[in-house]
Design a protein around this motif. Structure first.
Motif, PDB file in Angstrom:
ATOM      1  N   GLU A   8       0.856  -1.188   0.000  1.00  0.00           N
ATOM      2  CA  GLU A   8       0.000   0.000   0.000  1.00  0.00           C
ATOM      3  C   GLU A   8       0.893   1.239   0.000  1.00  0.00           C
ATOM      4  OE1 GLU A   8      -3.311   0.199  -0.206  1.00  0.00           O
ATOM      5  OE2 GLU A   8      -3.425  -1.989  -0.327  1.00  0.00           O
ATOM      6  N   LYS A   9       0.468   2.271  -0.706  1.00  0.00           N
ATOM      7  CA  LYS A   9       1.290   3.473  -0.840  1.00  0.00           C
ATOM      8  C   LYS A   9       1.687   4.056   0.519  1.00  0.00           C
ATOM      9  CE  LYS A   9       1.801   7.549  -3.599  1.00  0.00           C
ATOM     10  NZ  LYS A   9       1.317   8.325  -4.710  1.00  0.00           N
ATOM     11  N   HIS A  10       0.784   4.003   1.502  1.00  0.00           N
ATOM     12  CA  HIS A  10       1.088   4.576   2.821  1.00  0.00           C
ATOM     13  C   HIS A  10       2.109   3.732   3.593  1.00  0.00           C
ATOM     14  CE1 HIS A  10      -2.111   1.711   3.842  1.00  0.00           C
ATOM     15  NE2 HIS A  10      -1.502   1.618   5.005  1.00  0.00           N
ATOM     16  N   ALA A  11       2.375   2.500   3.158  1.00  0.00           N
ATOM     17  CA  ALA A  11       3.297   1.613   3.875  1.00  0.00           C
ATOM     18  C   ALA A  11       4.669   1.512   3.218  1.00  0.00           C
ATOM     19  CB  ALA A  11       2.688   0.220   3.982  1.00  0.00           C
ATOM     20  N   ILE A  12       4.903   2.222   2.126  1.00  0.00           N
ATOM     21  CA  ILE A  12       6.172   2.045   1.419  1.00  0.00           C
ATOM     22  C   ILE A  12       7.371   2.572   2.193  1.00  0.00           C
ATOM     23  CG2 ILE A  12       5.162   1.904  -0.883  1.00  0.00           C
ATOM     24  CD1 ILE A  12       5.781   4.800  -1.322  1.00  0.00           C
ATOM     25  N   GLU A  13       7.149   3.451   3.151  1.00  0.00           N
ATOM     26  CA  GLU A  13       8.292   3.952   3.918  1.00  0.00           C
ATOM     27  C   GLU A  13       8.945   2.857   4.758  1.00  0.00           C
ATOM     28  OE1 GLU A  13       4.817   4.965   6.771  1.00  0.00           O
ATOM     29  OE2 GLU A  13       5.177   5.441   4.671  1.00  0.00           O
ATOM     30  N   HIS A  14       8.284   1.720   4.899  1.00  0.00           N
ATOM     31  CA  HIS A  14       8.839   0.613   5.679  1.00  0.00           C
ATOM     32  C   HIS A  14       9.745  -0.293   4.845  1.00  0.00           C
ATOM     33  CE1 HIS A  14       6.296   1.808   8.943  1.00  0.00           C
ATOM     34  NE2 HIS A  14       5.225   1.701   8.186  1.00  0.00           N
ATOM     35  N   HIS A  15       9.899   0.003   3.583  1.00  0.00           N
ATOM     36  CA  HIS A  15      10.708  -0.831   2.694  1.00  0.00           C
ATOM     37  C   HIS A  15      11.897  -0.031   2.167  1.00  0.00           C
ATOM     38  CE1 HIS A  15       7.650  -3.956   2.662  1.00  0.00           C
ATOM     39  NE2 HIS A  15       6.775  -2.978   2.626  1.00  0.00           N
ATOM     40  N   ASN A  16      13.078  -0.646   2.173  1.00  0.00           N
ATOM     41  CA  ASN A  16      14.269   0.024   1.658  1.00  0.00           C
ATOM     42  C   ASN A  16      14.237   0.143   0.147  1.00  0.00           C
ATOM     43  OD1 ASN A  16      15.442   0.452   4.147  1.00  0.00           O
ATOM     44  ND2 ASN A  16      16.431  -1.550   4.150  1.00  0.00           N
ATOM     45  N   GLU A  17      13.673  -0.851  -0.501  1.00  0.00           N
ATOM     46  CA  GLU A  17      13.595  -0.839  -1.956  1.00  0.00           C
ATOM     47  C   GLU A  17      12.233  -1.385  -2.372  1.00  0.00           C
ATOM     48  OE1 GLU A  17      16.768  -1.871  -5.233  1.00  0.00           O
ATOM     49  OE2 GLU A  17      16.017  -3.696  -4.315  1.00  0.00           O
ATOM     50  N   TYR A  18      11.590  -0.693  -3.272  1.00  0.00           N
ATOM     51  CA  TYR A  18      10.316  -1.156  -3.790  1.00  0.00           C
ATOM     52  C   TYR A  18      10.208  -0.703  -5.239  1.00  0.00           C
ATOM     53  CZ  TYR A  18       8.772   3.621  -2.867  1.00  0.00           C
ATOM     54  OH  TYR A  18       8.664   4.981  -2.840  1.00  0.00           O
ATOM     55  N   TYR A  19       9.222  -1.218  -5.920  1.00  0.00           N
ATOM     56  CA  TYR A  19       9.055  -0.940  -7.334  1.00  0.00           C
ATOM     57  C   TYR A  19       7.628  -0.492  -7.587  1.00  0.00           C
ATOM     58  CZ  TYR A  19      13.274  -3.677  -7.299  1.00  0.00           C
ATOM     59  OH  TYR A  19      14.531  -4.140  -7.001  1.00  0.00           O
ATOM     60  N   GLU A  20       7.467   0.220  -8.667  1.00  0.00           N
ATOM     61  CA  GLU A  20       6.156   0.706  -9.076  1.00  0.00           C
ATOM     62  C   GLU A  20       5.893   0.199 -10.485  1.00  0.00           C
ATOM     63  OE1 GLU A  20       4.135   5.060 -10.044  1.00  0.00           O
ATOM     64  OE2 GLU A  20       6.121   4.952  -9.158  1.00  0.00           O
ATOM     65  N   VAL A  21       4.720  -0.326 -10.723  1.00  0.00           N
ATOM     66  CA  VAL A  21       4.306  -0.653 -12.088  1.00  0.00           C
ATOM     67  C   VAL A  21       3.236   0.372 -12.440  1.00  0.00           C
ATOM     68  CG1 VAL A  21       2.648  -2.440 -11.409  1.00  0.00           C
ATOM     69  CG2 VAL A  21       3.567  -2.435 -13.705  1.00  0.00           C
ATOM     70  N   ARG A  22       3.517   1.148 -13.494  1.00  0.00           N
ATOM     71  CA  ARG A  22       2.662   2.279 -13.852  1.00  0.00           C
ATOM     72  C   ARG A  22       2.112   2.104 -15.263  1.00  0.00           C
ATOM     73  NH1 ARG A  22       5.506   7.956 -13.600  1.00  0.00           N
ATOM     74  NH2 ARG A  22       5.459   7.388 -11.402  1.00  0.00           N
ATOM     75  N   PRO A  23       0.794   2.103 -15.426  1.00  0.00           N
ATOM     76  CA  PRO A  23       0.212   2.081 -16.770  1.00  0.00           C
ATOM     77  C   PRO A  23       0.614   3.353 -17.517  1.00  0.00           C
ATOM     78  CG  PRO A  23      -1.447   1.591 -15.111  1.00  0.00           C
ATOM     79  CD  PRO A  23      -0.229   2.066 -14.387  1.00  0.00           C
ATOM     80  N   THR A  24       0.885   3.221 -18.821  1.00  0.00           N
ATOM     81  CA  THR A  24       1.398   4.373 -19.566  1.00  0.00           C
ATOM     82  C   THR A  24       0.571   4.750 -20.784  1.00  0.00           C
ATOM     83  OG1 THR A  24       2.837   2.938 -20.873  1.00  0.00           O
ATOM     84  CG2 THR A  24       3.777   3.912 -18.875  1.00  0.00           C
ATOM     85  N   GLN A  25      -0.528   4.068 -21.029  1.00  0.00           N
ATOM     86  CA  GLN A  25      -1.241   4.284 -22.283  1.00  0.00           C
ATOM     87  C   GLN A  25      -2.242   5.434 -22.231  1.00  0.00           C
ATOM     88  OE1 GLN A  25      -2.979   0.756 -23.808  1.00  0.00           O
ATOM     89  NE2 GLN A  25      -3.242   1.577 -25.848  1.00  0.00           N
TER      90      GLN A  25
END
Length: 69
Positions: A8-25
């Protein structure tokens, strides 16, 4: 099978490394999903996430995020 954990976006501060998959169309597509993984092939992991959680999305990008030390 790809191994990942959606974050969840609000929980990403708990991870040292994370990835985002973003739709681009188009603007009508779902918003980005954030995930963590130990897999080396991010494209395959992202493809599995898109297939499972964003049906119909054809174009997307993987964006790595690292927490600054």
């Amino acid at each position: 099978m790809a191994h990942y954990q959606l974050v969840e976006k609000h929980a990403i501060e708990h991870h040292n490394e994370y990835y985002e998959v973003r739709p681009t169309q188009t603007d009508n597509e779902p918003k980005s999903l954030f995930f963590t993984t130990n897999e080396e092939n991010l494209e395959e992991v992202a493809a599995a996430i898109v297939s499972e959680h964003m049906p119909g999305v054809k174009h997307w990008a993987v964006i790595p995020h690292r927490k600054d030390s």
